[in-house]
Design a protein around this motif. Structure first.
Motif, PDB file in Angstrom:
ATOM      1  N   TYR A   2       0.852  -1.189   0.000  1.00 39.30           N
ATOM      2  CA  TYR A   2       0.000   0.000   0.000  1.00 39.30           C
ATOM      3  C   TYR A   2       0.890   1.241   0.000  1.00 39.30           C
ATOM      4  O   TYR A   2       1.926   1.268   0.671  1.00 39.30           O
ATOM      5  N   ASP A  25       3.002  -2.556   4.313  1.00 40.49           N
ATOM      6  CA  ASP A  25       2.556  -3.921   4.034  1.00 40.49           C
ATOM      7  C   ASP A  25       1.062  -4.112   4.273  1.00 40.49           C
ATOM      8  O   ASP A  25       0.439  -4.947   3.632  1.00 40.49           O
ATOM      9  N   SER A  26       0.484  -3.343   5.201  1.00 39.88           N
ATOM     10  CA  SER A  26      -0.937  -3.530   5.500  1.00 39.88           C
ATOM     11  C   SER A  26      -1.712  -2.230   5.285  1.00 39.88           C
ATOM     12  O   SER A  26      -1.167  -1.134   5.435  1.00 39.88           O
ATOM     13  N   ASP A  28      -4.062  -1.203   7.199  1.00 35.18           N
ATOM     14  CA  ASP A  28      -4.247  -0.556   8.496  1.00 35.18           C
ATOM     15  C   ASP A  28      -3.092   0.380   8.822  1.00 35.18           C
ATOM     16  O   ASP A  28      -3.304   1.499   9.279  1.00 35.18           O
ATOM     17  N   GLU A  29      -1.867  -0.073   8.578  1.00 36.03           N
ATOM     18  CA  GLU A  29      -0.693   0.777   8.804  1.00 36.03           C
ATOM     19  C   GLU A  29      -0.724   2.003   7.888  1.00 36.03           C
ATOM     20  O   GLU A  29      -0.439   3.115   8.326  1.00 36.03           O
ATOM     21  N   LYS A  58      -4.986   0.257  -3.862  1.00 35.76           N
ATOM     22  CA  LYS A  58      -3.893   0.179  -2.886  1.00 35.76           C
ATOM     23  C   LYS A  58      -3.131   1.487  -2.733  1.00 35.76           C
ATOM     24  O   LYS A  58      -2.061   1.523  -2.132  1.00 35.76           O
TER      25      LYS A  58
END
Length: 81
Positions: A2, A25-26, A28-29, A58
């Motif tokens: 992302y 990578d996520s 949420d982060e 993304k």
């Protein structure tokens, strides 16, 4: 992967600790960091511009527009004139 993308790097952004096209990578982060960035940019930058967050697949896009309220002063990035 992302990515947080800032569509226009104003002078305040260039002087800040933030980098464009940061990768996470996520989701949420990435969302947490993007929300922190937008809040910081809207509260601590020169107030010549406003910043908004949107998401396209993304990519979390931070867009710069004119701030709703007029402000005296410029961040000195050369884009205000």
């Amino acid at each position: 992967m992302y990515v947080i993308n800032v569509n226009k790097e104003c002078g305040c952004f260039k002087k800040s600790i933030y980098e464009n096209n940061m990768k996470f990578d996520s989701i949420d982060e990435a969302k947490l960091q993007a929300d922190l960035m937008v809040n910081y940019m809207n509260s601590k930058f020169c107030h010549k511009h406003g910043f908004e967050l949107s998401q396209n697949d993304k990519t979390l896009q931070i867009t710069m527009g004119e701030h709703a309220q007029s402000s005296s002063g410029c961040c000195g990035g050369g884009h205000c004139s």
